[in-house]
Write a protein that holds these residues in place. Structure first.
Motif, mmCIF file in Angstrom:
data_model
loop_
_atom_site.group_PDB
_atom_site.id
_atom_site.type_symbol
_atom_site.label_atom_id
_atom_site.label_comp_id
_atom_site.label_asym_id
_atom_site.label_seq_id
_atom_site.Cartn_x
_atom_site.Cartn_y
_atom_site.Cartn_z
ATOM 1 N N GLU A 67 37.609 44.472 43.325
ATOM 2 C CA GLU A 67 38.488 44.037 42.248
ATOM 3 C C GLU A 67 37.967 42.795 41.534
ATOM 4 N N LEU A 68 37.378 41.863 42.261
ATOM 5 C CA LEU A 68 36.904 40.620 41.647
ATOM 6 C C LEU A 68 35.379 40.617 41.615
ATOM 7 N N GLY A 69 34.813 39.773 40.769
ATOM 8 C CA GLY A 69 33.381 39.805 40.542
ATOM 9 C C GLY A 69 32.604 38.756 41.316
ATOM 10 N N ALA A 70 31.557 38.238 40.672
ATOM 11 C CA ALA A 70 30.555 37.411 41.350
ATOM 12 C C ALA A 70 31.140 36.153 41.994
ATOM 13 N N SER A 71 32.240 35.632 41.455
ATOM 14 C CA SER A 71 32.812 34.410 42.029
ATOM 15 C C SER A 71 33.299 34.622 43.463
ATOM 16 N N SER A 72 33.451 35.897 43.863
ATOM 17 C CA SER A 72 33.960 36.172 45.207
ATOM 18 C C SER A 72 32.845 36.497 46.208
ATOM 19 N N TRP A 73 31.608 36.595 45.752
ATOM 20 C CA TRP A 73 30.517 36.977 46.660
ATOM 21 C C TRP A 73 30.400 35.978 47.807
ATOM 22 N N GLY A 74 30.247 36.502 49.001
ATOM 23 C CA GLY A 74 30.063 35.654 50.173
ATOM 24 C C GLY A 74 31.351 35.141 50.784
ATOM 25 N N THR A 75 32.493 35.534 50.235
ATOM 26 C CA THR A 75 33.779 35.068 50.781
ATOM 27 C C THR A 75 34.488 36.211 51.503
ATOM 28 N N LYS A 76 35.388 35.855 52.413
ATOM 29 C CA LYS A 76 36.206 36.882 53.074
ATOM 30 C C LYS A 76 37.157 37.498 52.047
ATOM 31 N N LYS A 77 37.309 38.815 52.121
ATOM 32 C CA LYS A 77 38.167 39.492 51.150
ATOM 33 C C LYS A 77 39.594 38.962 51.202
ATOM 34 N N THR A 78 40.114 38.722 52.417
ATOM 35 C CA THR A 78 41.488 38.213 52.532
ATOM 36 C C THR A 78 41.626 36.855 51.846
ATOM 37 N N ASP A 79 40.666 35.966 52.103
ATOM 38 C CA ASP A 79 40.775 34.598 51.584
ATOM 39 C C ASP A 79 40.631 34.554 50.071
ATOM 40 N N THR A 80 39.667 35.297 49.548
ATOM 41 C CA THR A 80 39.423 35.229 48.108
ATOM 42 C C THR A 80 40.554 35.895 47.327
ATOM 43 N N LEU A 81 41.144 36.967 47.886
ATOM 44 C CA LEU A 81 42.289 37.578 47.208
ATOM 45 C C LEU A 81 43.504 36.654 47.257
ATOM 46 N N LYS A 82 43.694 35.975 48.379
ATOM 47 C CA LYS A 82 44.821 35.029 48.466
ATOM 48 C C LYS A 82 44.677 33.937 47.398
ATOM 49 N N ARG A 83 43.473 33.380 47.288
ATOM 50 C CA ARG A 83 43.267 32.320 46.295
ATOM 51 C C ARG A 83 43.495 32.855 44.881
ATOM 52 N N PHE A 84 42.937 34.027 44.586
ATOM 53 C CA PHE A 84 43.055 34.591 43.239
ATOM 54 C C PHE A 84 44.514 34.900 42.900
ATOM 55 N N ILE A 85 45.191 35.591 43.806
ATOM 56 C CA ILE A 85 46.568 36.020 43.518
ATOM 57 C C ILE A 85 47.497 34.818 43.382
ATOM 58 N N GLU A 86 47.387 33.861 44.289
ATOM 59 C CA GLU A 86 48.324 32.732 44.228
ATOM 60 C C GLU A 86 48.039 31.833 43.019
ATOM 61 N N ARG A 87 46.794 31.872 42.515
ATOM 62 C CA ARG A 87 46.483 31.094 41.306
ATOM 63 C C ARG A 87 46.967 31.833 40.047
ATOM 64 N N GLU A 88 46.694 33.141 39.972
ATOM 65 C CA GLU A 88 46.980 33.878 38.738
ATOM 66 C C GLU A 88 48.402 34.430 38.673
ATOM 67 N N TYR A 89 49.001 34.694 39.837
ATOM 68 C CA TYR A 89 50.351 35.276 39.880
ATOM 69 C C TYR A 89 51.202 34.438 40.829
ATOM 70 N N PRO A 90 51.618 33.254 40.387
ATOM 71 C CA PRO A 90 52.199 32.270 41.309
ATOM 72 C C PRO A 90 53.552 32.671 41.894
ATOM 73 N N TRP A 91 54.128 33.769 41.411
ATOM 74 C CA TRP A 91 55.373 34.256 42.011
ATOM 75 C C TRP A 91 55.107 35.032 43.317
ATOM 76 N N THR A 92 53.841 35.265 43.633
ATOM 77 C CA THR A 92 53.492 36.008 44.857
ATOM 78 C C THR A 92 52.851 35.064 45.871
#
Ligand code: ZN
Length: 279
Positions: A67-92
């Protein structure tokens, strides 16, 4: 401009059909090409809490279906999705549970499957299984039946000529019942057909440095399945009383020669007479 209700951003004002995700807690197991877009779509549409389980790392090689691009390379999928979702969709809010079900450990201090699954499934309204691993699907089927939880399981055929999104009610057909319905003991097609290409592993490839075969499907085909998963999830949490019988939604995306427009069929999935879920 966001619409506020009770001091919170009210997603359902613009799209009433997804208002039911407000206040809901959904677990997603498996954050690959099917689970990661489903998780982001649930957040975008106002799901209050997501519990995400995976232990994989995003790599340049698998990013083409992620789902996400180069900024997520080398990160755990759980951690990078948590950061992305809580930043972009703060109601979640996101609970990240980095764990691989079934992986043995010699460290007595490392939480095992039971502890991690208890954490993941705490107070959830629905479980989405995007693990694409039959053993995990069967385990989740058993756990959800014991806990009285609805389960949605999504998978694609190895060559991505088709796939299925399956709703399991805890008192109706389970994942093993689905396997019985797809295939007879003689190996012949059962009364619910497999998606196209389900037994064709000829297109799988083994990337350099990877211990397992992987499939060669494209993200835009897989999105068909993840979006249907979200559509079903919204309807199940909106009107749970209308979802009392398990249901298999099978899609064919390719006729063996070329891609065809997505072609869905729906079959009810009753408990199979030979399945242990009846006892
Ligand atoms: Zn069963």
């Amino acid at each position: 401009m966001p619409v506020l209700r009770d001091g919170e951003i009210d997603i359902g004002y613009r799209v009433p059909s997804v208002a039911s995700l407000r206040g809901k807690r959904i677990a997603v197991v498996g954050l690959g090409a099917l689970g990661s877009p489903a998780a982001v779509e649930l957040a975008r549409n106002g799901c209050t809490s997501l519990h995400l389980m995976d232990d994989d790392v995003v790599e340049p090689g698998n990013a083409i279906r992620w789902e996400l691009g180069a900024s997520s390379w080398g990160t755990k999928k759980t951690d990078t999705l948590k950061r992305f979702i809580e930043r972009e969709y703060p109601w979640t809010s996101v609970l990240a549970v980095p764990h691989r079900i079934g992986l043995p450990t010699c460290d007595p201090h490392t939480p095992g499957d039971t502890d991690r699954l208890n954490e993941l499934l705490d107070s959830v309204d629905l479980v989405v299984d995007a693990s694409a691993a039959p053993g995990v699907t069967y385990l989740l089927g058993d756990i959800c039946r014991e806990r009285g939880l609805p389960l949605i399981s999504v998978f694609a055929s190895p060559n991505l000529h088709g796939g299925a999104v399956v709703f399991h009610h805890p008192e109706s057909g389970c994942p093993v019942c689905r396997a019985h319905a797809n295939e007879t003991p003689e190996g012949k097609s059962g009364h619910i057909p497999y998606p196209n290409g389900m037994n064709d592993e000829s297109t799988l490839v083994q990337p350099p440095g990877c211990s397992e075969l992987t499939f060669t499907g494209a993200s835009f085909d897989l999105k068909e399945l993840s979006l249907e998963t979200v559509r079903m999830a919204v309807d199940v949490v909106s009107s749970p009383d209308e979802w009392t019988v398990s249901e298999v939604r099978t899609v064919n995306l390719h006729n063996g020669k070329r891609r065809v427009p997505p072609n869905w069929r729906i079959d009810p999935l009753d408990r199979h007479p030979d399945c242990g879920c009846r006892s």
